[in-house]
Design a protein around this motif. Structure first.
Motif, PDB file in Angstrom:
ATOM      1  N   THR A 104       0.794  -0.933  -0.404  1.00 15.82           N
ATOM      2  CA  THR A 104       0.199   0.321  -0.021  1.00 15.82           C
ATOM      3  C   THR A 104       0.468   1.221  -0.148  1.00 15.82           C
ATOM      4  OG1 THR A 104      -0.257  -0.249   2.698  1.00 15.82           O
ATOM      5  CG2 THR A 104      -1.351  -1.341   1.057  1.00 15.82           C
ATOM      6  N   LYS A 105       0.280   1.766  -0.544  1.00 20.67           N
ATOM      7  CA  LYS A 105       0.818   3.965  -1.302  1.00 20.67           C
ATOM      8  C   LYS A 105       0.457   4.562   0.501  1.00 20.67           C
ATOM      9  CE  LYS A 105       0.778   3.892  -6.193  1.00 20.67           C
ATOM     10  NZ  LYS A 105      -0.233   4.125  -6.813  1.00 20.67           N
ATOM     11  N   PRO A 106       1.138   4.517   1.431  1.00 21.52           N
ATOM     12  CA  PRO A 106       2.750   5.354   0.587  1.00 21.52           C
ATOM     13  C   PRO A 106       3.610   3.727   1.087  1.00 21.52           C
ATOM     14  CG  PRO A 106       2.164   7.094   2.517  1.00 21.52           C
ATOM     15  CD  PRO A 106       1.285   5.440   2.424  1.00 21.52           C
ATOM     16  N   PHE A 107       4.527   3.753   0.308  1.00 22.50           N
ATOM     17  CA  PHE A 107       5.289   2.672   0.544  1.00 22.50           C
ATOM     18  C   PHE A 107       6.775   3.360   0.692  1.00 22.50           C
ATOM     19  CE2 PHE A 107       5.602   3.949  -3.612  1.00 22.50           C
ATOM     20  CZ  PHE A 107       6.343   3.406  -4.009  1.00 22.50           C
ATOM     21  N   SER A 108       7.537   2.664   1.826  1.00 28.50           N
ATOM     22  CA  SER A 108       9.555   2.076   2.041  1.00 28.50           C
ATOM     23  C   SER A 108      10.320   2.037   0.269  1.00 28.50           C
ATOM     24  CB  SER A 108       9.445   1.141   3.359  1.00 28.50           C
ATOM     25  OG  SER A 108      10.883   1.205   3.269  1.00 28.50           O
ATOM     26  N   PRO A 109      10.610   2.779   0.147  1.00 27.70           N
ATOM     27  CA  PRO A 109      11.503   2.498  -1.803  1.00 27.70           C
ATOM     28  C   PRO A 109      12.216   1.195  -0.382  1.00 27.70           C
ATOM     29  CG  PRO A 109      11.223   4.850  -1.148  1.00 27.70           C
ATOM     30  CD  PRO A 109      10.932   4.553   0.344  1.00 27.70           C
ATOM     31  N   LYS A 110      12.748   1.164   0.437  1.00 28.00           N
ATOM     32  CA  LYS A 110      13.953   0.590   0.931  1.00 28.00           C
ATOM     33  C   LYS A 110      13.013  -0.978   1.067  1.00 28.00           C
ATOM     34  CE  LYS A 110      17.927  -0.466   3.700  1.00 28.00           C
ATOM     35  NZ  LYS A 110      18.904   0.190   4.712  1.00 28.00           N
ATOM     36  N   ALA A 111      11.984  -1.193   1.254  1.00 24.10           N
ATOM     37  CA  ALA A 111      11.232  -1.791   1.765  1.00 24.10           C
ATOM     38  C   ALA A 111      10.696  -2.562   0.311  1.00 24.10           C
ATOM     39  CB  ALA A 111       9.702  -2.382   2.899  1.00 24.10           C
ATOM     40  N   LEU A 112      10.330  -1.521  -0.718  1.00 23.06           N
ATOM     41  CA  LEU A 112      10.327  -2.819  -1.809  1.00 23.06           C
ATOM     42  C   LEU A 112      10.773  -3.217  -2.864  1.00 23.06           C
ATOM     43  CD1 LEU A 112       7.606  -2.446  -3.995  1.00 23.06           C
ATOM     44  CD2 LEU A 112       7.898  -0.355  -4.504  1.00 23.06           C
ATOM     45  N   ALA A 113      12.129  -2.201  -2.677  1.00 23.39           N
ATOM     46  CA  ALA A 113      13.414  -2.979  -3.616  1.00 23.39           C
ATOM     47  C   ALA A 113      13.249  -4.252  -2.454  1.00 23.39           C
ATOM     48  CB  ALA A 113      14.535  -1.803  -3.237  1.00 23.39           C
ATOM     49  N   VAL A 114      13.569  -4.577  -1.622  1.00 32.23           N
ATOM     50  CA  VAL A 114      13.995  -6.103  -0.708  1.00 32.23           C
ATOM     51  C   VAL A 114      12.715  -6.668  -1.262  1.00 32.23           C
ATOM     52  CG1 VAL A 114      14.042  -6.794   1.253  1.00 32.23           C
ATOM     53  CG2 VAL A 114      15.249  -5.384   0.490  1.00 32.23           C
ATOM     54  N   GLN A 115      11.198  -6.559  -0.860  1.00 32.82           N
ATOM     55  CA  GLN A 115      10.625  -7.086  -1.439  1.00 32.82           C
ATOM     56  C   GLN A 115      10.473  -7.455  -3.072  1.00 32.82           C
ATOM     57  OE1 GLN A 115       6.475  -6.166  -0.723  1.00 32.82           O
ATOM     58  NE2 GLN A 115       5.917  -7.689  -0.369  1.00 32.82           N
ATOM     59  N   VAL A 116      10.740  -6.659  -4.340  1.00 34.89           N
ATOM     60  CA  VAL A 116      10.675  -7.586  -5.488  1.00 34.89           C
ATOM     61  C   VAL A 116      12.590  -8.240  -5.646  1.00 34.89           C
ATOM     62  CG1 VAL A 116      11.548  -6.407  -7.181  1.00 34.89           C
ATOM     63  CG2 VAL A 116      10.004  -4.868  -6.553  1.00 34.89           C
ATOM     64  N   LYS A 117      13.375  -7.733  -4.834  1.00 30.43           N
ATOM     65  CA  LYS A 117      14.545  -8.584  -4.994  1.00 30.43           C
ATOM     66  C   LYS A 117      14.043 -10.116  -4.328  1.00 30.43           C
ATOM     67  CE  LYS A 117      18.237  -5.530  -4.943  1.00 30.43           C
ATOM     68  NZ  LYS A 117      19.483  -5.245  -4.487  1.00 30.43           N
TER      69      LYS A 117
END
Length: 123
Positions: A104-117
């Motif tokens: 959900t927005k707003p999101f943490s960019p760092k957490a999103l990058a970790v999740q994508v990886k």
């Protein structure tokens, strides 16, 4: 070879920040501004993962997700729904129709990058 991420959102500011983040993480990136463009980009770009907004013109993110999950050619495609719609019913719907994750927005960019990886199994 870099993994490919398709960003699907109709908000230019979100697209710009997501594109910057994903490129910084080493991904090849393509963008679509609505649901129909998203389906066309999946065919042309063949992404490994989609960051998919829900509320968009032409086709919603839910419709795009359902359409992709109905096609066996896209069985390996990872789908992350990234939206401001964070009620439990919407999260449940997103996961029920085949999304691999719901952010959900707003999101943490760092957490999103970790999740994508993690979804792409990149250490």
């Amino acid at each position: 070879m870099a993994k490919k991420v398709l960003i699907v959102d109709d908000e230019p500011n979100i697209v710009i920040s997501l594109e910057f983040l994903m490129k910084k993480e080493g991904f090849e990136v393509a963008v679509a501004g609505d649901g129909e463009a998203a389906l066309a980009q999946v065919a042309a770009f063949q992404p490994d993962l989609i960051l998919l907004d829900v509320m968009m013109p032409k086709k919603s993110g839910f419709e795009v997700c359902e359409s992709l999950r109905a096609d066996p050619a896209h069985a390996g495609l990872k789908i992350v729904i990234l939206t401001a719609k964070g009620r439990e019913t919407e999260v449940a719907k997103g996961l029920a129709i085949g999304a691999d994750a719901y952010v959900t927005k707003p999101f943490s960019p760092k957490a999103l990058a970790v999740q994508v990886k993690q979804l792409l199994e990149i250490a």
